[in-house]
Enzyme design. Structure first.
Site, PDB file in Angstrom:
ATOM      1  N   CYS A 104       0.954  -1.092  -0.035  1.00 41.97           N
ATOM      2  CA  CYS A 104      -0.272  -0.038   0.118  1.00 41.97           C
ATOM      3  C   CYS A 104       0.884   1.091  -0.233  1.00 41.97           C
ATOM      4  O   CYS A 104       1.415   1.385   1.032  1.00 41.97           O
ATOM      5  CB  CYS A 104      -0.971  -0.073   1.252  1.00 41.97           C
ATOM      6  N   MET A 317      -4.552   5.461  -5.545  1.00 41.59           N
ATOM      7  CA  MET A 317      -3.609   4.432  -4.763  1.00 41.59           C
ATOM      8  C   MET A 317      -2.059   5.091  -4.810  1.00 41.59           C
ATOM      9  O   MET A 317      -1.610   5.340  -6.022  1.00 41.59           O
ATOM     10  CB  MET A 317      -3.678   3.136  -5.090  1.00 41.59           C
TER      11      MET A 317
END
Length: 411
Positions: A104, A317
């Site tokens: 992430c 993201m």
């Protein structure tokens, strides 16, 4: 009447970039959960409130979106010349699994601050004022990330005037460097798994689509917005309220994952929701962001909309931004062509919440293969809450966790 007590685990709730997640020190977890396996996954699922058929995660810490159903485990690094090891788990909202297949990038911004605040960085390394450089080993993808954490009066600086689209309030800027972020095998870089900057996928019930398949930051599939009958200015609601569109994206994603060698059978894609990501690009256009701000075409190089865990992301993201920056720097990719087709080291793109700037250093080796040395961007992070998360002992006790093992029984 007998009942099973709750147990508590030390944890920190943090925002990193445009995501939120629960951060744990590895040695604060029960011993049975300090190694990968079913017990660890079961604990993280229960912490987040998954699986939830209502898709709300009301009985847990999750926020019912891919951006807020995230967990992080941090420990002193086992790698030479690194400070901490960072392991990321994307927790499914409505299914009983944790996806460990990728990083992430947004929560990466919080890792260095968490490490400093939890005494995982030697005190002599932390200046009274200035910046503390934290070298992070990202265990999911076996890559190095360098975070530059601002320090004020010997403490992590969290407030400031840095604005990140997709985050409501300004805070302190954290510079992040993703070093050599492309996937690699024994032969070196495998930036493009097929060896091509553009491929054509023949997908049943969809047709032929041009795609750029790239594995940097996170495996990502890029498509042209116009091939999908989109403008590239679509909002999160426009895509996520169209169930047929989401099903089409998932079908494309499965076929592309197969083409990239990430899965061996199409039906394996449903158990690999976190990777690959899928995004569509378009030349720059003026549009209105989700906050109501007008983004002018002349202020950006292209438009990008990306999906995560089956839904259009509200911003971008961080790992997909690494892929965008890299693909924009390499001539001939769909991202580069949408940005005008010129060589570039910096790209400024529009997403549903606003804009983001990413820099990438990409070079060609003697064999003509593209390699990316570094991708850079700025994010921010902040502690939202710290203390303990609590879960019913019976929900993990069945898997053999001893409630006295590194845990405190509640009274």
């Amino acid at each position: 009447m007998s009942f099973s007590p709750q147990i508590k685990i030390a944890a920190t709730y943090m925002r990193g970039g445009t995501s939120k997640g629960i951060f744990f020190k590895l040695d604060d977890l029960p011993k049975a959960a300090q190694v990968a396996g079913e017990i660890r996954d079961q604990i993280l699922l229960r912490v987040m409130g998954s699986p939830d058929p209502y898709q709300k995660q009301i009985d847990g810490m999750g926020g019912a979106s891919s951006s807020t159903s995230k967990t992080v485990i941090i420990s002193k690094s086992t790698q030479p010349d690194h400070d901490v090891d960072y392991l990321f788990g994307q927790v499914s909202i409505d299914q009983a699994f944790v996806d460990w297949s990728g990083n992430c990038g947004n929560l990466t911004a919080a890792v260095g601050a968490f490490a400093i605040n939890n005494h995982l960085i030697d005190a002599h390394r932390i200046p009274q004022n200035g910046c503390c450089t934290v070298r992070i080993w990202q265990k999911n993808i076996a890559k190095t990330i360098v975070a530059h954490i601002p320090i004020c009066n010997g403490q992590v600086q969290e407030t400031g005037d840095f604005e990140l689209d997709g985050v409501t309030f300004p805070t302190a800027e954290i510079a992040i460097e993703f070093l050599d972020p492309a996937a690699a095998d024994q032969d070196g870089s495998t930036l493009f798994p097929t060896g091509n900057v553009i491929d054509t996928l023949d997908i049943p019930d969809v047709g032929n689509l041009q795609v750029t398949l790239i594995n940097v930051g996170i495996p990502t599939i890029f498509l042209n917005a116009e091939d999908l009958d989109y403008q590239g200015t679509e909002s999160q609601e426009e895509i996520n309220q169209d169930l047929n569109a989401l099903a089409r994206f998932e079908l494309i994603r499965a076929h592309a994952a197969l083409k990239m060698g990430l899965i061996q059978h199409l039906d394996q894609a449903k158990n690999r929701q976190h990777t690959p990501k899928i995004a569509f690009v378009s030349p720059s256009k003026t549009y209105v962001s989700s906050s109501g701000k007008t983004i002018k075409a002349e202020h950006i190089d292209l438009l990008v909309r990306a999906l995560s865990m089956g839904k259009l992301h509200h911003a971008m993201m961080g790992t997909a931004a690494v892929a965008i920056g890299t693909a924009a720097a390499i001539p001939g990719t769909l991202v580069n062509l949408a940005a005008g087709g010129q060589p570039r080291t910096i790209v400024h793109f529009g997403h549903p919440s606003g804009t983001l700037k990413v820099g990438a250093e990409a070079i060609q080796n003697a064999q003509g293969q593209w390699q990316v040395k570094k991708v850079m961007m700025s994010r921010s992070a902040r502690i939202l809450m710290e203390g303990w998360v609590r879960i019913p002992f019976e929900d993990v006790g069945l898997l053999g966790v001893n409630h006295n093992d590194n845990l405190n029984e509640l009274h």
